[in-house]
Design an enzyme around this catalytic site. Structure first.
Site, PDB file in Angstrom:
ATOM      1  N   GLU A 113      -0.453  -1.060  -6.846  1.00 20.81           N
ATOM      2  CA  GLU A 113      -1.090   0.164  -7.319  1.00 20.81           C
ATOM      3  C   GLU A 113      -0.083   1.310  -7.320  1.00 20.81           C
ATOM      4  O   GLU A 113       0.118   1.961  -8.325  1.00 20.81           O
ATOM      5  CB  GLU A 113      -2.333   0.469  -6.480  1.00 20.81           C
ATOM      6  CG  GLU A 113      -2.118   0.235  -5.005  1.00 20.81           C
ATOM      7  CD  GLU A 113      -3.384   0.293  -4.183  1.00 20.81           C
ATOM      8  OE1 GLU A 113      -4.465   0.478  -4.735  1.00 20.81           O
ATOM      9  OE2 GLU A 113      -3.275   0.182  -2.954  1.00 20.81           O
ATOM     10  N   GLY A 148       0.815  -1.215   0.000  1.00 15.90           N
ATOM     11  CA  GLY A 148       0.000   0.000   0.000  1.00 15.90           C
ATOM     12  C   GLY A 148       0.847   1.264   0.000  1.00 15.90           C
ATOM     13  O   GLY A 148       2.052   1.233  -0.242  1.00 15.90           O
ATOM     14  N   ASN A 196       4.442   5.463   4.622  1.00 14.37           N
ATOM     15  CA  ASN A 196       5.764   5.204   5.196  1.00 14.37           C
ATOM     16  C   ASN A 196       5.960   3.746   5.575  1.00 14.37           C
ATOM     17  O   ASN A 196       7.038   3.179   5.398  1.00 14.37           O
ATOM     18  CB  ASN A 196       5.952   6.064   6.443  1.00 14.37           C
ATOM     19  CG  ASN A 196       5.920   7.530   6.091  1.00 14.37           C
ATOM     20  OD1 ASN A 196       6.365   7.915   5.007  1.00 14.37           O
ATOM     21  ND2 ASN A 196       5.376   8.343   6.974  1.00 14.37           N
ATOM     22  N   GLY A 249      -7.061   0.760  -2.466  1.00 17.08           N
ATOM     23  CA  GLY A 249      -7.047  -0.539  -3.147  1.00 17.08           C
ATOM     24  C   GLY A 249      -6.948  -1.705  -2.186  1.00 17.08           C
ATOM     25  O   GLY A 249      -6.821  -2.852  -2.615  1.00 17.08           O
TER      26      GLY A 249
HETATM   27  O1  0RQ Z   1      -1.983  10.311  12.897  1.00 18.23           O
HETATM   28  O2  0RQ Z   1      -0.065  11.609  12.106  1.00 18.23           O
HETATM   29  O3  0RQ Z   1      -1.879  12.678  13.472  1.00 18.23           O
HETATM   30  O4  0RQ Z   1      -0.301  11.028  14.515  1.00 18.23           O
HETATM   31  O5  0RQ Z   1      -3.356   7.786  11.850  1.00 18.23           O
HETATM   32  O6  0RQ Z   1      -0.965   6.713  10.864  1.00 18.23           O
HETATM   33  O7  0RQ Z   1       0.877   5.191  11.566  1.00 18.23           O
HETATM   34  O8  0RQ Z   1       1.422   7.363  10.324  1.00 18.23           O
HETATM   35  O9  0RQ Z   1       0.365   5.349   9.175  1.00 18.23           O
HETATM   36  O10 0RQ Z   1       0.355   7.086   7.284  1.00 18.23           O
HETATM   37  O11 0RQ Z   1       0.358   4.591   6.845  1.00 18.23           O
HETATM   38  O12 0RQ Z   1      -1.667   5.743   7.734  1.00 18.23           O
HETATM   39  C1  0RQ Z   1      -4.439   3.257   7.779  1.00 18.23           C
HETATM   40  C2  0RQ Z   1      -4.593   5.751   7.697  1.00 18.23           C
HETATM   41  C3  0RQ Z   1      -2.398   4.611   8.143  1.00 18.23           C
HETATM   42  C4  0RQ Z   1      -3.396   4.550   5.834  1.00 18.23           C
HETATM   43  C5  0RQ Z   1      -3.734   4.539   7.373  1.00 18.23           C
HETATM   44  C6  0RQ Z   1      -3.308   7.803  13.275  1.00 18.23           C
HETATM   45  C7  0RQ Z   1      -1.845   8.000  13.571  1.00 18.23           C
HETATM   46  C8  0RQ Z   1      -1.488   9.040  12.524  1.00 18.23           C
HETATM   47  C9  0RQ Z   1      -1.530   7.855  10.288  1.00 18.23           C
HETATM   48  P1  0RQ Z   1      -0.967  11.511  13.277  1.00 18.23           P
HETATM   49  P2  0RQ Z   1       0.507   6.202  10.520  1.00 18.23           P
HETATM   50  P3  0RQ Z   1      -0.072   5.740   7.686  1.00 18.23           P
HETATM   51  C10 0RQ Z   1      -3.224   2.016  -0.114  1.00 18.23           C
HETATM   52  C11 0RQ Z   1      -4.031   0.845   0.269  1.00 18.23           C
HETATM   53  C12 0RQ Z   1      -5.956   2.635   3.782  1.00 18.23           C
HETATM   54  C13 0RQ Z   1      -5.882   1.166   3.531  1.00 18.23           C
HETATM   55  C14 0RQ Z   1      -4.735   0.857   2.638  1.00 18.23           C
HETATM   56  C15 0RQ Z   1      -4.604   4.292   4.976  1.00 18.23           C
HETATM   57  C16 0RQ Z   1      -2.323   8.627  11.340  1.00 18.23           C
HETATM   58  O13 0RQ Z   1      -2.433   3.575   5.556  1.00 18.23           O
HETATM   59  O14 0RQ Z   1      -5.369   5.189   4.681  1.00 18.23           O
HETATM   60  O15 0RQ Z   1      -3.695   0.399   3.081  1.00 18.23           O
HETATM   61  N1  0RQ Z   1      -4.808   3.029   4.567  1.00 18.23           N
HETATM   62  N2  0RQ Z   1      -4.951   1.094   1.343  1.00 18.23           N
HETATM   63  O16 0RQ Z   1      -1.650   8.448  14.884  1.00 18.23           O
HETATM   64  C17 0RQ Z   1      -6.806   6.794  15.726  1.00 18.23           C
HETATM   65  C18 0RQ Z   1      -6.181   4.555  15.464  1.00 18.23           C
HETATM   66  C19 0RQ Z   1      -5.054   4.993  14.723  1.00 18.23           C
HETATM   67  C20 0RQ Z   1      -4.912   6.373  14.500  1.00 18.23           C
HETATM   68  C21 0RQ Z   1      -3.283   5.306  13.503  1.00 18.23           C
HETATM   69  N3  0RQ Z   1      -6.387   3.263  15.707  1.00 18.23           N
HETATM   70  N4  0RQ Z   1      -7.016   5.490  15.943  1.00 18.23           N
HETATM   71  N5  0RQ Z   1      -5.785   7.266  15.008  1.00 18.23           N
HETATM   72  N6  0RQ Z   1      -3.811   6.519  13.761  1.00 18.23           N
HETATM   73  N7  0RQ Z   1      -4.032   4.356  14.097  1.00 18.23           N
HETATM   74  C22 0RQ Z   1      -3.996   3.236  -0.582  1.00 18.23           C
HETATM   75  C23 0RQ Z   1      -4.267   3.307  -2.048  1.00 18.23           C
HETATM   76  O17 0RQ Z   1      -4.909   2.468  -2.541  1.00 18.23           O
HETATM   77  C24 0RQ Z   1      -3.812   4.433  -2.887  1.00 18.23           C
END
Ligand code: 0RQ
Length: 500
Positions: free
Chosen positions: A286, A260, A263, A380
C-alpha cells in the site's frame, strides 16, 4: 467547454453542513492541502454564528494535517472512515465525553466498494489533488490515490487542487481502475505485480469540476533513524526469509513483499537490502516508503506496486528528479486494487504489519491501547494478513520503557486472530506459529519474542490452567493490563493468587 477556476475559499463554500466529502490520497501522499483548511475555517465561522457545520469524511487512509488536523481542531467532523494517524483527530475520536466523531475503522480495500454499495451514504463533494486536469475532464492524481476514482465518479461536485509543485510528468505513473460491483464483478487482470489494467487518469464530466490552483510542498516528515531495536527486528525478519528460502518454502525468485507504514516497516526493508542471501524482489504493497526508493535505485527491488509514495520530502524530490527511471519500475493504484485480498492471495504476497500487542496464542491488537483508546486503525493490515502467503507481525517486545509487554496473556482488543497470524517477530527472535497447536504456539511466542523480564510471568499464566484446547484463564487473562493501569507496570502482575 472550459473548466471553472475558483479560489480555495470559493471552493470551500461549495461544501455544506452534513455533506459527505471524499478526499484523495493515502497517508499524507496525494491529499489536498488548501481546500480542507478553508472548509475548517468555514466550520469555525458557522459555529461562531451559532450554526451547525459538520461533514462526513471518506479518505483512502490517514491524511496530512491539513485535512485531519484542521477539520478535527475545527470540530467539523460528523463521521470519518477509515485509518487515521493525526494527534488531534485521534483525541477527538477518543473524546467520548465531548461530541465524539463517529469513527469506523474499515479494511482499506473495502472503503470504495462500500461507498458504491450505498452503505455509507452518498458522496456530495470530492476534494482531490492533481498534477494535471484537462478540459475534457481527465484528472491525473499526484503521489497518492486511495479512493479517488470512486469519489470523483460519484460526487456531485469535484474540487481539484492543481498543485504546480508536482510535475505533470507524473502522468503515466498511475493505473486507475474501479472494480465492478456484485453480481457483475469480473476477475481482475493482474497476474504479475507490474501488470496494468486501467487508465493514467480519472475521467469525469468537466462541468462538475472546480479547479483551485495551488503550490504546496509534500507534507512528508522524515523517518526516525534505524535504532538498535528496529534494526534487530529487521535482521530477524531477513534471517527468517533466508531460512525459508533454504527450506524451499519461498520460491528462489522470492515473492512480492507488503510492508506497513512507519519506522519499523522502513527498517525491515533496509535489513532485507543488507542481507546478501535475499534475491532481488518485487513489492506489492500500500505505502511505498523511502527504503523502497533506495532499494530500487540500488537494484534490490525490481518493481513496486502501491497506493502511495509516502516519502520524506528529500526522497520525494529525488523521485521527481529521477522520474524517468522510476516510471518503468513503479505503479500507483487505487486502494481497492493495491490492497485487494484476492490479488494478495493470487500473487503470494508476504505481508509484514505492526502489532501494538500480541497474545501468547497469536491474536494481535494493532489498534486499541489498553482496550479502549484508538491509536490509528487497522489500515491495510487485515487486507494483507488474512490472505498473505506468510503473514508476519513485528513489534518491539516492550513499550513505555519496559512498563508494557507487547506479549500478553490475552489481547485487550483483537484485530487479527490466531487463524490469520502466521509469524510474530520481536527484537528477541521469531515465533513461527505455522502448524502448531495452542500450547506449542504459546511456548514459541514466550521463549522467542517476549522480553526476558516478562517470560516468567507469562509462563506462570500458561501454567495456571492447563485445561482444554486453549489454556485461557478468564479470571486472570487481563492481569497484565490491570497491573499497568493500577501500578504503572505490567511487571507487577502476580498470578500466584489464582493458584489453589
Ligand atoms: O508511543 O511514541 O508515545 O512512545 O505506540 O509505537 O513502536 O513507535 O511503532 O509508529 O510503527 O506504531 C501499531 C500503532 C505502531 C502502527 C502501530 C506506543 C509506543 C509509541 C507507536 P510513543 P512505535 P509505530 C499500515 C498497516 C496499524 C496496523 C498496520 C499502526 C506508539 O504501526 O497503527 O500495520 N499499525 N497497518 O510507545 C501502549 C502498547 C504499545 C504502545 C506501542 N502495547 N501499549 N502503547 N505503543 N505498543 C497502515 C496503512 O495501512 C496505511
Amino acid at each position: 467547454m472550459s473548466l471553472t477556476y475558483v479560489t480555495a475559499k470559493e471552493a470551500a463554500a461549495l461544501v455544506n453542513h452534513n455533506d459527505n466529502v471524499g478526499f484523495s490520497g493515502f497517508t499524507h501522499a496525494g491529499c489536498p492541502k488548501v481546500v480542507p483548511v478553508e472548509i475548517a475555517k468555514r466550520a469555525e465561522e458557522e459555529h461562531a454564528k451559532g450554526n451547525p457545520f459538520k461533514i462526513g469524511m471518506f479518505t483512502g487512509a490517514s491524511t496530512g494535517d491539513s485535512i485531519d488536523g484542521s477539520l478535527a481542531r475545527a470540530n467539523a467532523v460528523k463521521f470519518r472512515t477509515p485509518y487515521q494517524t493525526n494527534k488531534d483527530m485521534r483525541n477527538a475520536i477518543n473524546a467520548v465525553e465531548h461530541d465524539p466523531i463517529q469513527y469506523f475503522d474499515m479494511h482499506l480495500s473495502q472503503v470504495a466498494q462500500e461507498i458504491r454499495y450505498g452503505f455509507l451514504g452518498g458522496v456530495d463533494v470530492a476534494v482531490v489533488e492533481a498534477c494535471e486536469v484537462t478540459e475534457s475532464g481527465e484528472i491525473v492524481p499526484t503521489s497518492g490515490v486511495g479512493i479517488m476514482p470512486t469519489i470523483c465518479r460519484l460526487a456531485k461536485k469535484v474540487i481539484v487542487e492543481l498543485n504546480d509543485k508536482v510535475p505533470a510528468k507524473m502522468r503515466g505513473v498511475h493505473d486507475l481502475y474501479e472494480l465492478q460491483d456484485p453480481p457483475k464483478r469480473r476477475h481482475i487482470n493482474i497476474f504479475e505485480v507490474q501488470n496494468r489494467i486501467g487508465l493514467e487518469y480519472v475521467k469525469v464530466d468537466p462541468s462538475k469540476i472546480y479547479v483551485v490552483r495551488t503550490s504546496e510542498e509534500n507534507e512528508g516528515s522524515g523517518f526516525a533513524p534505524v535504532d538498535e531495536i528496529t534494526a534487530k527486528i529487521g535482521e530477524n525478519v531477513a534471517n527468517f526469509f533466508v531460512s525459508e528460502l533454504k527450506k524451499g518454502n519461498i520460491p528462489p525468485t522470492f515473492l512480492p513483499i507488503q510492508s506497513g507504514v512507519g519506522n519499523i516497516a522502513n527498517a525491515v526493508l533496509a535489513s532485507m537490502a543488507q542481507n546478501k542471501d535475499i534475491p532481488r524482489f518485487e513489492v506489492y504493497t500500500e505505502v511505498i516508503q523511502d527504503a523502497v526508493l533506495d532499494m530500487m535505485q540500488k537494484g534490490h527491488i525490481s518493481f513496486a506496486s502501491g497506493c502511495s509514495l509516502t516519502l520524506s520530502n528529500e526522497a520525494m524530490d529525488r523521485f521527481y528528479r529521477d522520474l524517468d527511471f522510476f516510471k518503468n519500475k513503479l505503479v500507483l493504484r487505487p486502494s481497492e486494487i493495491s490492497n485487494n485480498p484476492g490479488l494478495v492471495r493470487r500473487l503470494g504476497v508476504i505481508g509484514i504489519n505492526t502489532a501494538l500487542e500480541a497474545d501468547i496464542f497469536g491474536n494481535v491488537n494493532s489498534t486499541h491501547v489498553m482496550g479502549n483508546m484508538m491509536m490509528n486503525g487497522i489500515g491495510g493490515s487485515g487486507d494483507f494478513t488474512r490472505s498473505a502467503y506468510i503473514s508476519i507481525f513485528v513489534t518491539p517486545s516492550t513499550a513505555k520503557n519496559g512498563m508494557i509487554s507487547a506479549i500478553v496473556p490475552k489481547v485487550a482488543h483483537e484485530d487479527h486472530s490466531e487463524h490469520s497470524v502466521k509469524v510474530i517477530v520481536s527484537e528477541y527472535g521469531v515465533a513461527d506459529l505455522r502448524g502448531k497447536g495452542t500450547y506449542a504456539r504459546a511456548e514459541e511466542i514466550i521463549e522467542n519474542c517476549a522480553h526476558p523480564d516478562y517470560r516468567p510471568l507469562l509462563r506462570d499464566y500458561l501454567n495456571l490452567s492447563k485445561k482444554g484446547h486453549t489454556p485461557q484463564n478468564l479470571y486472570a487473562c487481563y492481569d497484565f493490563h490491570k497491573a499497568f493501569l493500577e501500578t504503572g507496570s505490567m511487571l507487577n502482575a502476580d498470578f500466584s493468587k489464582y493458584k489453589k
